[in-house]
Scaffold this motif. Sequence first.
Motif, PDB file in Angstrom:
ATOM      1  N   UNK A 136       0.810  -1.223   0.000  1.00 31.12           N
ATOM      2  CA  UNK A 136       0.000   0.000   0.000  1.00 31.12           C
ATOM      3  C   UNK A 136       0.842   1.271   0.000  1.00 31.12           C
ATOM      4  N   UNK A 137       0.423   2.228  -0.814  1.00 31.34           N
ATOM      5  CA  UNK A 137       1.051   3.540  -0.807  1.00 31.34           C
ATOM      6  C   UNK A 137       2.433   3.625  -1.414  1.00 31.34           C
ATOM      7  N   UNK A 138       2.913   2.548  -2.019  1.00 24.79           N
ATOM      8  CA  UNK A 138       4.272   2.542  -2.579  1.00 24.79           C
ATOM      9  C   UNK A 138       4.232   2.765  -4.082  1.00 24.79           C
ATOM     10  N   UNK A 139       5.218   3.508  -4.592  1.00 21.63           N
ATOM     11  CA  UNK A 139       5.356   3.687  -6.030  1.00 21.63           C
ATOM     12  C   UNK A 139       6.426   2.727  -6.558  1.00 21.63           C
ATOM     13  N   UNK A 140       6.837   2.937  -7.812  1.00 22.49           N
ATOM     14  CA  UNK A 140       7.754   1.998  -8.448  1.00 22.49           C
ATOM     15  C   UNK A 140       9.124   1.962  -7.766  1.00 22.49           C
ATOM     16  N   UNK A 141       9.484   3.023  -7.062  1.00 22.29           N
ATOM     17  CA  UNK A 141      10.787   3.060  -6.405  1.00 22.29           C
ATOM     18  C   UNK A 141      10.683   2.845  -4.890  1.00 22.29           C
ATOM     19  N   UNK A 142       9.680   3.421  -4.271  1.00 24.52           N
ATOM     20  CA  UNK A 142       9.560   3.239  -2.818  1.00 24.52           C
ATOM     21  C   UNK A 142       9.233   1.797  -2.447  1.00 24.52           C
ATOM     22  N   UNK A 143       8.736   1.003  -3.391  1.00 26.72           N
ATOM     23  CA  UNK A 143       8.487  -0.405  -3.088  1.00 26.72           C
ATOM     24  C   UNK A 143       9.792  -1.128  -2.758  1.00 26.72           C
ATOM     25  N   UNK A 144      10.919  -0.642  -3.311  1.00 21.67           N
ATOM     26  CA  UNK A 144      12.214  -1.245  -2.966  1.00 21.67           C
ATOM     27  C   UNK A 144      12.548  -0.953  -1.503  1.00 21.67           C
ATOM     28  N   UNK A 145      12.227   0.256  -1.055  1.00 21.09           N
ATOM     29  CA  UNK A 145      12.426   0.571   0.364  1.00 21.09           C
ATOM     30  C   UNK A 145      11.604  -0.373   1.238  1.00 21.09           C
ATOM     31  N   UNK A 146      10.369  -0.649   0.829  1.00 23.85           N
ATOM     32  CA  UNK A 146       9.506  -1.526   1.631  1.00 23.85           C
ATOM     33  C   UNK A 146      10.075  -2.945   1.707  1.00 23.85           C
ATOM     34  N   UNK A 147      10.739  -3.363   0.646  1.00 22.57           N
ATOM     35  CA  UNK A 147      11.346  -4.690   0.636  1.00 22.57           C
ATOM     36  C   UNK A 147      12.419  -4.801   1.716  1.00 22.57           C
ATOM     37  N   UNK A 148      12.996  -3.681   2.110  1.00 21.55           N
ATOM     38  CA  UNK A 148      14.046  -3.664   3.135  1.00 21.55           C
ATOM     39  C   UNK A 148      13.567  -3.018   4.433  1.00 21.55           C
ATOM     40  N   UNK A 149      12.263  -2.954   4.626  1.00 21.94           N
ATOM     41  CA  UNK A 149      11.698  -2.257   5.782  1.00 21.94           C
ATOM     42  C   UNK A 149      10.975  -3.240   6.693  1.00 21.94           C
ATOM     43  N   UNK A 150      11.612  -3.653   7.810  1.00 19.62           N
ATOM     44  CA  UNK A 150      10.931  -4.557   8.741  1.00 19.62           C
ATOM     45  C   UNK A 150       9.574  -3.992   9.158  1.00 19.62           C
ATOM     46  N   UNK A 151       8.585  -4.872   9.157  1.00 21.19           N
ATOM     47  CA  UNK A 151       7.233  -4.468   9.495  1.00 21.19           C
ATOM     48  C   UNK A 151       6.352  -4.223   8.291  1.00 21.19           C
ATOM     49  N   UNK A 152       6.951  -3.979   7.112  1.00 19.65           N
ATOM     50  CA  UNK A 152       6.125  -3.785   5.917  1.00 19.65           C
ATOM     51  C   UNK A 152       5.558  -5.129   5.476  1.00 19.65           C
ATOM     52  N   UNK A 153       4.476  -5.073   4.738  1.00 18.49           N
ATOM     53  CA  UNK A 153       3.850  -6.287   4.222  1.00 18.49           C
ATOM     54  C   UNK A 153       4.833  -7.103   3.397  1.00 18.49           C
ATOM     55  N   UNK A 154       5.581  -6.430   2.504  1.00 15.75           N
ATOM     56  CA  UNK A 154       6.484  -7.133   1.610  1.00 15.75           C
ATOM     57  C   UNK A 154       7.660  -7.740   2.358  1.00 15.75           C
ATOM     58  N   UNK A 155       8.268  -6.977   3.256  1.00 18.59           N
ATOM     59  CA  UNK A 155       9.420  -7.505   3.992  1.00 18.59           C
ATOM     60  C   UNK A 155       9.026  -8.726   4.811  1.00 18.59           C
ATOM     61  N   UNK A 156       7.942  -8.642   5.541  1.00 18.03           N
ATOM     62  CA  UNK A 156       7.556  -9.752   6.404  1.00 18.03           C
ATOM     63  C   UNK A 156       7.176 -10.987   5.587  1.00 18.03           C
ATOM     64  N   UNK A 157       6.548 -10.794   4.435  1.00 17.45           N
ATOM     65  CA  UNK A 157       6.222 -11.938   3.588  1.00 17.45           C
ATOM     66  C   UNK A 157       7.477 -12.561   3.005  1.00 17.45           C
ATOM     67  N   UNK A 158       8.445 -11.719   2.609  1.00 16.73           N
ATOM     68  CA  UNK A 158       9.704 -12.250   2.081  1.00 16.73           C
ATOM     69  C   UNK A 158      10.456 -12.999   3.158  1.00 16.73           C
ATOM     70  N   UNK A 159      10.521 -12.433   4.360  1.00 16.29           N
ATOM     71  CA  UNK A 159      11.233 -13.101   5.445  1.00 16.29           C
ATOM     72  C   UNK A 159      10.603 -14.445   5.775  1.00 16.29           C
ATOM     73  N   UNK A 160       9.269 -14.497   5.773  1.00 16.37           N
ATOM     74  CA  UNK A 160       8.583 -15.764   6.046  1.00 16.37           C
ATOM     75  C   UNK A 160       8.900 -16.796   4.973  1.00 16.37           C
ATOM     76  N   UNK A 161       8.944 -16.386   3.698  1.00 21.49           N
ATOM     77  CA  UNK A 161       9.302 -17.327   2.630  1.00 21.49           C
ATOM     78  C   UNK A 161      10.705 -17.875   2.851  1.00 21.49           C
ATOM     79  N   UNK A 162      11.634 -17.003   3.209  1.00 22.88           N
ATOM     80  CA  UNK A 162      13.013 -17.419   3.426  1.00 22.88           C
ATOM     81  C   UNK A 162      13.134 -18.358   4.616  1.00 22.88           C
ATOM     82  N   UNK A 163      12.460 -18.061   5.672  1.00 19.09           N
ATOM     83  CA  UNK A 163      12.546 -18.900   6.877  1.00 19.09           C
ATOM     84  C   UNK A 163      11.892 -20.266   6.646  1.00 19.09           C
ATOM     85  N   UNK A 164      10.872 -20.296   5.772  1.00 17.27           N
ATOM     86  CA  UNK A 164      10.174 -21.555   5.489  1.00 17.27           C
ATOM     87  C   UNK A 164      10.842 -22.353   4.381  1.00 17.27           C
ATOM     88  N   UNK A 165      11.827 -21.759   3.710  1.00 19.43           N
ATOM     89  CA  UNK A 165      12.454 -22.424   2.551  1.00 19.43           C
ATOM     90  C   UNK A 165      13.140 -23.716   2.967  1.00 19.43           C
TER      91      UNK A 165
END
Length: 280
Positions: A251-280
């Motif tokens: 939510x609320x991210x543009x084409x560039x700020x979405x990269x920040x969210x990928x590295x932002x603990x607590x964001x939807x994207x970061x937490x989903x990525x971390x969960x995928x990695x931990x479950x791998x």
Amino acid sequence: MASEPLYAGMTAAEIDRQYNFRKLVPEHPAYFARWQAESEAVRARLGGRYDIPTGAHPRQRADVFPAGEGAPVLVFIHGGYWRALSKDVHSFIAAPYVERGVAVVLLGYGLCPDVTMDELCGHAQAGLDWVFANAAGFGGDPRRVVVSGHSAGGHLTAKLVSENRDRVAGGIPISGLYDLEPMLGFEVNEQLRLDADSARRLSPIHAVPAPAPLLMPALGGLETDAMHRQQADYALAWAAQGNAVREIVEPGADHFSVVDRFAEPGSLLFEAALAMLKDA
């Protein structure tokens, strides 16, 4: 007067309105400057191994940020429309993952027009091959490799996951381009040099394998209608083959700020990525 040619149902003018991300986000230079500064600080703080050759081209290099023995591995491939930016601008992504026990590898590749799109895709594959061959040497678990990337790197992520489905544990393409046909009518094609045949052949949406690992395509909620269609169509194609897929819209991210969210603990994207990695 003849009408403009159509690419994926859009004129060149409409493609520019939908895919010219730097024009759509005029403050993009501030993103790049901040990413560069943060990345330099992260490299100084974390340590790691930098500019490891993964092929003959001078841009075929990897940066490795270890996270202890047996760590899952996050591979990240930078964007820049296959013709700009570098891995060096994206080191900032590594810090929050390493702090949570995930090793991070940033991959570089040759840029168009210095290389062809086929050669560029080959560079990405060579980089991933290097990760599998060397993961154990930096403490990573080669059975737990998740590939990610942004924009052009999202396209490369999708290709790599499809072509290495038996080796990777999952994929997180961010703001990816999965159908390259619109690029035929866009200014970047002066450097990419795609034609109708190569655009189709190099489009991940036309090469979805089965079975395949979990795919988690993501993009910012503020991105264009065309980018939302790219993601939705690709997710449907992935699911149609019986593969697991989870779409993320940050939510609320543009084409560039979405990269920040990928590295932002607590964001939807970061937490989903971390969960995928931990479950791998």
